[in-house]
Scaffold this active site. Structure first.
Site, short mmCIF file in Angstrom:
data_model
loop_
_atom_site.label_atom_id
_atom_site.label_comp_id
_atom_site.label_asym_id
_atom_site.label_seq_id
_atom_site.Cartn_x
_atom_site.Cartn_y
_atom_site.Cartn_z
NE ARG A 63 -1.68 -2.29 2.84
CZ ARG A 63 -1.82 -3.56 2.46
NH1 ARG A 63 -2.87 -3.91 1.80
NH2 ARG A 63 -0.93 -4.47 2.78
CB THR A 64 3.52 2.49 2.24
OG1 THR A 64 2.77 2.11 3.40
CG2 THR A 64 4.22 3.80 2.50
CE LYS A 92 28.27 -3.72 -5.88
NZ LYS A 92 28.45 -2.70 -6.92
NE ARG A 113 7.27 0.47 4.94
CZ ARG A 113 6.02 0.02 4.82
NH1 ARG A 113 5.79 -1.20 4.40
NH2 ARG A 113 5.00 0.80 5.10
CG HIS A 141 3.81 4.02 8.59
ND1 HIS A 141 3.95 4.86 7.50
CD2 HIS A 141 3.39 2.83 8.09
CE1 HIS A 141 3.62 4.18 6.40
NE2 HIS A 141 3.29 2.95 6.73
C1 NCD Z 1 1.87 -1.03 8.16
C2 NCD Z 1 3.37 -0.88 8.36
O1 NCD Z 1 4.14 -1.12 7.45
O2 NCD Z 1 3.73 -0.48 9.46
N1 NCD Z 1 1.52 -1.27 6.82
C3 NCD Z 1 1.18 -0.20 6.03
O3 NCD Z 1 2.02 0.62 5.73
N2 NCD Z 1 -0.10 -0.07 5.68
C4 NCD Z 1 1.24 -2.00 9.09
C5 NCD Z 1 1.76 -3.39 9.15
O4 NCD Z 1 2.65 -3.78 8.39
O5 NCD Z 1 1.27 -4.13 10.01
#
Ligand code: NCD
Length: 311
Positions: A63-64, A92, A113, A141
């Site tokens: 999703r993100t 590396k 991320r 997040h």
């Molecule tokens: C979340 C995350 O990555 O923290 N996912 C997301 O971005 N919608 C929640 C999760 O992974 O549980």
């Protein structure tokens, strides 16, 4: 705390999106208002034409990542990405600082991320372009929180609501960011977590110091009747030190249609997704289930973020 130096504050002057702690309430409101306008089609379609967004995902994402890609495409911009650590120079031995310095030379903003808490903050110290934290370990997040708040605001006023947080509140970064942001709106937080996965004590202390009431429960039925929002999260399996401790918490809660009998008519059910058994699919067709709408809202909210940081 504001990033981006002193001087008089315009509508929005955050240079990076690292933690909800860096926001003031008006920054959140501003982005939610912008997302609302975007949702109505009130935005310039090619406002980011010629701009490049780098997506650095060192942990899985659907999703993100896809909503940032969609957001950038809708604004006329392009994305470049590293999504597989094995195929990058990280194997590396390149440091995150060097990767960020290099990518700053290619892109106009970076979405990161990373499995380590604090990685996005570190990246922002080396980047010469805006950095957006798309999840740093069990830390924060923030863009997810903005879309969570946006989804809540589609159904109710954000002020003084009762919000239940259910699930892995220790490692769940979405819960950490959301809990903090809700303190801007005088929410009452009702929490329930498997043993050992409660909200970190320092976060609870911080929330209480900001005047937020935090009430802990053992039984879902004791809290669910008093809620306007129930925010469910999955157990963050990848953050457990060993599989035995994961299995002792796994599948210890599951929301079914029966739980939702006799709840407030205003109640909405949210989940950042992916779910791993915490919400029975029988709930999906109930009017209170808003988690798919919530994931869709990632696009206008991330468009608003990108416009503010990159335009
Ligand atoms: C979340 C995350 O990555 O923290 N996912 C997301 O971005 N919608 C929640 C999760 O992974 O549980």
């Amino acid at each position: 705390m504001q990033q981006g130096g002193g001087g008089s504050k315009t509508d929005f002057d955050l240079k990076h999106i690292i933690s909800i702690r860096d926001f003031e309430r008006r920054d959140v409101d501003h982005l939610l208002d912008r997302a609302g306008e975007i949702d109505k089609g009130l935005y310039e379609k090619n406002s980011l034409e010629g701009r490049i967004l780098a997506l650095l995902f060192f942990e899985p994402s659907t999703r993100t990542r896809m909503s940032f890609e969609t957001a950038m495409a809708r604004l006329g911009g392009k994305t470049i990405s590293v999504d597989c650590v094995e195929a990058s120079s990280i194997v590396k031995g390149e440091t995150l600082a060097d990767t960020i310095r290099v990518v700053s030379g290619y892109a106009d903003a970076i979405v990161l991320r990373h499995p380590k808490e604090g990685a996005a903050r570190l990246a922002s110290e080396f980047a010469t372009v805006p950095v957006i934290n798309a999840g740093d370990g069990a830390g924060q997040h923030p863009s997810q929180t903005l879309l969570d708040l946006y989804t809540i605001r589609q159904s109710m006023d954000l002020d003084r609501i009762d919000v239940g947080l259910l699930g892995d509140l220790r490692y769940g970064r979405t819960a950490h960011s959301l809990a903090y942001a809700l303190s801007f709106y005088d929410a009452t937080l009702h929490t329930i977590a498997p043993g050992g996965l409660e909200l970190p004590a320092n976060l609870v202390r911080e929330l209480r110091e900001m005047g937020t009431e935090v009430i802990e429960y053992q039984d879902i039925m004791d809290m669910i009747r008093d809620l306007d929002v129930l925010y469910v999260t999955r157990i963050q399996r990848e953050r457990f030190p060993d599989s035995a401790s994961y299995y002792s918490a796994a599948l210890s809660y599951r929301i079914t249609p029966e739980h939702l009998d006799g709840t407030r008519s205003s109640l909405i059910l949210l989940h950042p997704l992916p779910r791993a058994g915490e919400i029975d699919p029988g709930v999906d067709s109930l009017p209170c289930a808003r988690y798919f709408e919530q994931s869709r809202n990632g696009v206008p909210v991330r468009m608003a973020i990108l416009q503010e940081l990159m335009e």
